[in-house]
Design an enzyme around this catalytic site. Structure first.
Site, PDB file in Angstrom:
ATOM      1  CE  LYS A 316      41.878  83.717   0.628  1.00  0.00           C
ATOM      2  NZ  LYS A 316      42.542  82.623  -0.130  1.00  0.00           N
ATOM      3  CB  ALA A 317      35.546  89.260  -2.861  1.00  0.00           C
ATOM      4  CE  LYS A 318      32.139  91.798   1.754  1.00  0.00           C
ATOM      5  NZ  LYS A 318      31.297  91.696   2.982  1.00  0.00           N
ATOM      6  CB  ILE A 341      26.796  91.681  13.587  1.00  0.00           C
ATOM      7  CG1 ILE A 341      26.884  92.399  12.233  1.00  0.00           C
ATOM      8  CG2 ILE A 341      28.142  91.688  14.289  1.00  0.00           C
ATOM      9  CD1 ILE A 341      27.209  93.893  12.347  1.00  0.00           C
ATOM     10  CB  CYS A 402      35.975  87.509  13.639  1.00  0.00           C
ATOM     11  SG  CYS A 402      35.955  89.063  14.545  1.00  0.00           S
ATOM     12  CB  SER A 403      35.714  90.359   9.629  1.00  0.00           C
ATOM     13  OG  SER A 403      35.095  89.237   9.023  1.00  0.00           O
ATOM     14  CG  ASP A 404      36.492  94.845  10.787  1.00  0.00           C
ATOM     15  OD1 ASP A 404      37.449  94.891   9.999  1.00  0.00           O
ATOM     16  OD2 ASP A 404      35.334  95.165  10.475  1.00  0.00           O
ATOM     17  CD1 TRP A 406      34.109  94.840  15.618  1.00  0.00           C
ATOM     18  CD2 TRP A 406      35.679  96.399  15.336  1.00  0.00           C
ATOM     19  NE1 TRP A 406      33.834  95.479  14.450  1.00  0.00           N
ATOM     20  CE2 TRP A 406      34.781  96.457  14.238  1.00  0.00           C
ATOM     21  CE3 TRP A 406      36.743  97.294  15.376  1.00  0.00           C
ATOM     22  CZ2 TRP A 406      34.924  97.362  13.186  1.00  0.00           C
ATOM     23  CZ3 TRP A 406      36.881  98.191  14.337  1.00  0.00           C
ATOM     24  CH2 TRP A 406      35.982  98.224  13.251  1.00  0.00           C
ATOM     25  NE  ARG A 408      32.177  86.978  13.454  1.00  0.00           N
ATOM     26  CZ  ARG A 408      32.024  86.837  12.135  1.00  0.00           C
ATOM     27  NH1 ARG A 408      31.472  85.723  11.656  1.00  0.00           N
ATOM     28  NH2 ARG A 408      32.412  87.776  11.304  1.00  0.00           N
TER      29      ARG A 408
END
Length: 624
Positions: A316-318, A341, A402-404, A406, A408
């Site tokens: 969230k901070a990013k 990663i 996951c985050s992006d 691509w 996990r």
């Protein structure tokens, strides 16, 4: 062929190579027998591939083998491989051969200097991506090290020296009438294995609730997504554009798989851009409700966030984060505790230390446990099993990210689809699965593997795809009859993930592959595999095709997950496992077929004899 072969011998080898796509690698995908000492093979010829050319040759090099000790011989460097062959000391002793594709090399370092005096203390050390290190000693007086080092640098890392990967030279040379074209004309064109619209039709799309869109045909909405998407029918293209703006890298939820019986789906995406302030986006919330409503079997939607919850909160901070159950109605979110990663890269480094070159038997299991590699594999498996349970048992649609989206995410969607759909457990189906979930959806192979560049300490490198292949192997060990392919198939994929011989795993995205025209300028790995399928088939698979369990539910516990010795320990003679089980099974099945054939012949003879006796009896009976 000897490493110091003449031009005539080399020409003969090139001619021989035209008879097979991989005539230099009958025993394994890289010309090294699995289980051979440190990649050494016995009496294996060096057959040049199409486009392979000599770069350097030295006849007075010592290979410092960690298991046999120093071995004197000849070293050849081509634009594809490093090849060492020992000079036999006795006529009866076979030569030691080391055959390594240059794409496998992670870094090259000089050891020793002008003042080095110890035996074999002056030379080159090579660190490889496939778990081994190689050390070659040179004589100081003839200055052979300098040219070997320079040629290795230029050909192992061509992108760092304004060069091109070997895959392009290989395909260009194969453009002549050759094995590659013969394979294509025979229907083995690997680039044609995956056709997005055909795969969607197999899943039953389009239908009443889902449609196909080419809004991203020129990769303008999301440059890391494929050109063809399947999305809820209720979502217009303009609506999709707005939704994309609220997802990291514009990777909005897109269909991966649909259960044809229940219509429960698996969709994939990246994290929402909620940030610290907890932003909301009405379009994104509505879009997830469309995905839920497309499944009439359930009034809930499950979001599987691959990350540990602490990592998701930290994002969230990013500017990232995760979906709030307050904002997204009828949505349940689960965190699957799969680490990032950087954690995985460090874990694999520890596995290499434990497996190569030497091991302490008394501390072996402790060393493996301390790597946490098996724990990470277990988490991936457990996450996939949870997705399968939601989709198959609960008939609930699942969104994975996951985050992006691509790394996990690809692990989880691909593995859960493998468990749910037996089509992906065939050779062709598995190739489609990799093309679809990994290649078309933008797993960054170039950055994660580091094809052709010398940035060995790049923080973007990570064994994400290797973990997926390992997870598939784990499942195959629990369900030995459920897969059409064998262990050698999986190892071949891993080997050529690094080799840079084929174009399949080059670049980061579908858009980049289209721009590079890889389909026409390189050969697909699947062309190579599909032209010699017999060596990759599981001989037990046919017995499983009748009344097979459609859905696999592997045990995802520490007790069930084990180290894949056939891959990680194959260069260590003290740890490698014999690779003859599959061949032995083929032999037994062949004998079984012969016995069945013999039984059928005997039954036929018995039936004929019985019929003849009945006919004779009728003829001999008195007439009334």
């Amino acid at each position: 062929m000897d490493a110091t072969s003449s031009s005539a011998d080399k020409l003969a080898s090139k001619t021989a190579s035209s008879n097979s796509l991989d005539s230099s690698s009958k025993s394994s995908s890289l010309g090294s027998k699995h289980g051979a000492e440190n990649g050494q093979q016995r009496d294996t010829p060096f057959v040049y591939l199409d486009g392979e050319e000599d770069q350097d040759q030295k006849n007075d090099v010592t290979y410092v083998c960690p298991y046999r000790g120093p071995v004197f011989g000849a070293l050849t460097i081509t634009n594809y491989r490093l090849y060492f062959r020992s000079l036999p000391l006795r006529d009866q002793e076979p030569p030691v051969v080391v055959d390594v594709p240059l794409g496998v090399i992670a870094r090259v370092e000089k050891i020793g200097g002008a003042t080095s005096r110890g035996e074999n203390s002056y030379g080159i050390e090579i660190f490889c991506k496939d778990m081994r290190n190689l050390r070659f000693a040179h004589k100081q007086q003839n200055h052979s090290r300098r040219t070997v080092f320079e040629k290795l640098q230029a050909n192992a890392f061509p992108l760092s020296y304004s060069g091109k990967l070997f895959a392009f030279a290989h395909a260009a040379a194969a453009a002549q009438p050759s094995t590659a074209n013969a394979a294509v004309s025979a229907g083995w064109d690997g680039w044609a294995v995956y056709e997005p619209l055909a795969e969607l039709r197999r899943l039953g799309v389009p239908n009443d609730m889902w449609r196909v869109t080419k809004i991203n045909e020129f990769y303008g909405i999301c440059d890391s997504y494929p050109a063809v998407w399947a999305v809820p029918k209720a979502a217009s293209d303009d609506f999709l554009r707005r939704v994309a703006q609220f997802r990291s890298r514009c990777r909005l939820p897109v269909l991966s798989w649909m259960n044809p019986r229940t219509q429960a789906t698996i969709t994939r995406c990246s994290q929402p851009l909620v940030g610290v302030s907890g932003k909301r986006n009405a379009d994104d919330e509505t879009y997830l409700s469309y995905i839920m409503e497309a499944n009439a079997q359930s009034d809930k939607l499950t979001i599987m966030d691959a990350r540990p919850s602490a990592n998701a909160i930290a994002n969230k901070a990013k500017g990232g984060g995760y979906e709030s159950e307050d904002a997204y109605k009828n949505v349940e979110i689960n965190f699957l505790d799969i680490h990032n990663i950087h954690v995985m890269r460090e874990s694999l480094r520890k596995v290499k230390e434990a497996c190569y070159p030497t091991t302490d038997d008394s501390k072996w299991q402790t060393a493996i446990d301390s790597t946490l590699w098996l724990k990470h594999i277990r988490c991936v498996l457990a996450g996939a099993v949870r997705i399968v349970d939601k989709v198959e048992t609960m008939s609930t649609s699942v969104v994975v990210h996951c985050s992006d989206g691509w790394d996990r995410t690809a692990q989880l969607t691909a593995l859960s689809m493998l468990l749910l759909d037996p089509h992906y457990r065939t050779v062709r189906g598995f190739e489609v699965l990799i093309e679809k979930e990994w290649l078309s959806f933008g797993h960054k192979f170039q950055q994660r593997i580091g094809h052709g560049d010398n940035k060995h300490s790049d923080a973007d490198r990570s064994p994400v795809f290797l973990q997926f292949i390992d997870s598939v192997w784990q499942v195959s060990q629990q369900f030995t009859n459920a897969f059409e392919f064998n262990e050698h198939f999986l190892i071949t994929i891993v080997d050529h993930l690094y080799s840079c011989r084929f174009g399949t795993f080059l670049c980061n995205t579908e858009a980049e592959r289209v721009a590079e025209d890889l389909k026409h300028k390189t050969i697909s790995l699947w062309t190579h595999i599909n032209s010699s399928l017999d060596q990759y088939l599981n001989p037990l698979f046919p017995s499983f095709t009748h009344g097979a369990e459609l859905v696999l539910r592997p045990i995802a516990s520490v007790r069930a997950v084990r180290l894949w010795r056939g891959l990680y320990c194959r260069w260590n003679p003290g740890l490698c496992t014999p690779q003859h089980g599959c061949q032995r099974t083929r032999e037994l099945l062949s004998k079984q077929d012969l016995l069945f054939k013999h039984v059928n012949e005997l039954r036929l003879k018995l039936n004929n004899r019985s019929n003849n006796m009945q006919t004779t009896t009728r003829l001999a009976s008195p007439m009334h």
